[in-house]
Scaffold this active site. Sequence first.
Site, short mmCIF file in Angstrom:
data_model
loop_
_atom_site.label_atom_id
_atom_site.label_comp_id
_atom_site.label_asym_id
_atom_site.label_seq_id
_atom_site.Cartn_x
_atom_site.Cartn_y
_atom_site.Cartn_z
CB SER A 231 -0.72 -0.13 1.30
OG SER A 231 -1.68 -1.37 1.28
CD GLU B 154 -1.03 -3.82 8.61
OE1 GLU B 154 -0.79 -5.08 8.59
OE2 GLU B 154 -1.21 -3.68 7.29
CG ASN C 118 -12.23 -11.38 7.92
OD1 ASN C 118 -11.65 -10.52 8.18
ND2 ASN C 118 -13.42 -11.47 7.78
CD GLU C 119 -11.11 -16.62 5.97
OE1 GLU C 119 -10.24 -15.97 5.47
OE2 GLU C 119 -12.13 -16.50 5.62
C1 LIG Z 1 -6.10 -3.26 0.90
C2 LIG Z 1 -5.20 -4.18 1.03
C3 LIG Z 1 -3.96 -3.55 1.55
C4 LIG Z 1 -2.85 -4.31 1.62
N1 LIG Z 1 -1.68 -3.72 1.88
C5 LIG Z 1 -0.59 -4.51 2.07
C6 LIG Z 1 0.92 -3.70 2.42
O1 LIG Z 1 0.59 -2.46 2.64
N2 LIG Z 1 1.98 -4.54 2.43
C7 LIG Z 1 1.72 -6.06 2.47
O2 LIG Z 1 2.90 -6.51 2.50
N3 LIG Z 1 0.73 -6.54 2.08
C8 LIG Z 1 -0.29 -5.97 1.83
N4 LIG Z 1 -1.64 -6.39 1.52
C9 LIG Z 1 -1.61 -7.88 1.42
C10 LIG Z 1 -2.28 -8.62 2.35
O3 LIG Z 1 -1.75 -8.46 3.74
C11 LIG Z 1 -2.35 -10.31 2.09
O4 LIG Z 1 -3.10 -10.26 0.82
C12 LIG Z 1 -3.10 -11.11 3.22
O5 LIG Z 1 -2.41 -10.99 4.14
C13 LIG Z 1 -3.08 -12.24 2.62
O6 LIG Z 1 -2.16 -13.07 2.28
P1 LIG Z 1 -2.17 -13.77 0.95
O7 LIG Z 1 -2.63 -12.88 -0.12
O8 LIG Z 1 -0.44 -14.32 0.64
O9 LIG Z 1 -3.10 -14.84 0.95
P2 LIG Z 1 -2.95 -16.24 1.51
O10 LIG Z 1 -2.18 -16.44 2.86
O11 LIG Z 1 -2.54 -17.04 0.67
O12 LIG Z 1 -4.44 -16.66 1.82
C14 LIG Z 1 -5.33 -17.08 0.72
C15 LIG Z 1 -6.59 -17.82 1.51
O13 LIG Z 1 -6.30 -18.74 2.48
C16 LIG Z 1 -6.55 -18.53 3.67
N5 LIG Z 1 -5.71 -18.92 4.54
C17 LIG Z 1 -4.35 -18.81 4.66
N6 LIG Z 1 -3.82 -19.18 5.64
C18 LIG Z 1 -5.00 -19.92 6.42
C19 LIG Z 1 -5.04 -20.49 7.79
N7 LIG Z 1 -3.72 -20.91 8.50
N8 LIG Z 1 -5.96 -21.01 8.26
C20 LIG Z 1 -7.26 -20.59 7.41
N9 LIG Z 1 -7.18 -20.03 6.28
C21 LIG Z 1 -6.01 -19.54 5.75
C22 LIG Z 1 -6.73 -16.97 3.84
O14 LIG Z 1 -7.81 -16.61 4.74
C23 LIG Z 1 -7.40 -16.85 2.46
O15 LIG Z 1 -8.71 -16.91 2.23
C24 LIG Z 1 -2.66 -5.86 1.18
C25 LIG Z 1 -3.87 -6.33 0.96
C26 LIG Z 1 -5.08 -5.52 0.60
C27 LIG Z 1 -6.35 -6.38 0.31
#
Ligand SMILES: Cc1cc2nc3c(=O)[nH]c(=O)nc-3n(C[C@H](O)[C@H](O)[C@H](O)COP(=O)(O)OP(=O)(O)OC[C@H]3O[C@@H](n4cnc5c(N)ncnc54)[C@H](O)[C@@H]3O)c2cc1C
Length: 243
Positions: free
Chosen positions: A9, A92, A212-213
Amino acid sequence: VTGQKVWNSAAQLCDWGFLLVRTDPDAPKHRGITFVLVDMSTPGIEVRPLVQINGSAHFNEVFLDEVRIPVANVIGEINEGWTVARTVLANEAAFIGGSAKTLASTNLRTLAEAAGLTDDANVRQELADLITRERVVAWMGEQIQQAVRRGEMPPMDPGLIKLMTADNRVRSGNMAMQITGAGGMAGDSPETTWSQVELMMRFAVSIGGGTNEVLRNNVGERALGLPREPGYDKTQPWKDIPR
Ligand SMILES: Cc1cc2nc3c(=O)[nH]c(=O)nc-3n(C[C@H](O)[C@H](O)[C@H](O)COP(=O)(O)OP(=O)(O)OC[C@H]3O[C@@H](n4cnc5c(N)ncnc54)[C@H](O)[C@@H]3O)c2cc1C
């Protein structure tokens, strides 16, 4: 440092960033990471903004190619960055959860008045529900802020306030669509523009700063003391984890 990170972001606007860099591939996954501050003007950093469905570019993809970072920029201990990251993530969650400046219910009420729906039983019920939830979030945010000002730990897991805010955003996005109807998606007045963004961005808070998860897992394990999820072997070196 060499690597790539998506979703950053406001990286296109920032002078400084922080990185969690893998510094010991032989250590288990949550060890061997170092938390480091990086001057975004350092040679080797390229920031590519990503344009979203609503036309704005909130996030970026950041590429780092042989970026030199002074050891003095390390926060905490080398290889112990996950401890720092957990504090940053909790902060955060509290920040995202407590940062709503304009209450969505105020705008939704204006939309309902314009649409002549203030006597509609469903709209009234959902609006009252949302106002109640917004008040609860505001009080939770107030409690966290007061504790932090006193130099104390927050009285609740900050993930809770973010989870509630995420739920409120989904509710307000759905409600905006319910009130304005299909016409709301086509209009370009300030009210319909707000409802379009509210609808399209309604899941952003459910993902950004931890999904959320994952937050529910944290609350279950850290705040409620429930057993940990079954997972990979936590002693396994990071480099041996299948990817
Ligand atoms: C508006 C916005 C702003 C953001 N800003 C930043 C930023 O400034 N810097 C940055 O680094 N990132 C940022 N992000 C990224 C964000 O932090 C990640 O997209 C988020 O943490 C999910 O990680 P991922 O995309 O790797 O998904 P994954 O971790 O691969 O998750 C995919 C799915 O699997 C589920 N899941 C994963 N692990 C588990 C578990 N152990 N138990 C149950 N379910 C699980 C998740 O809930 C999700 O539905 C931003 C995202 C958004 C939408």
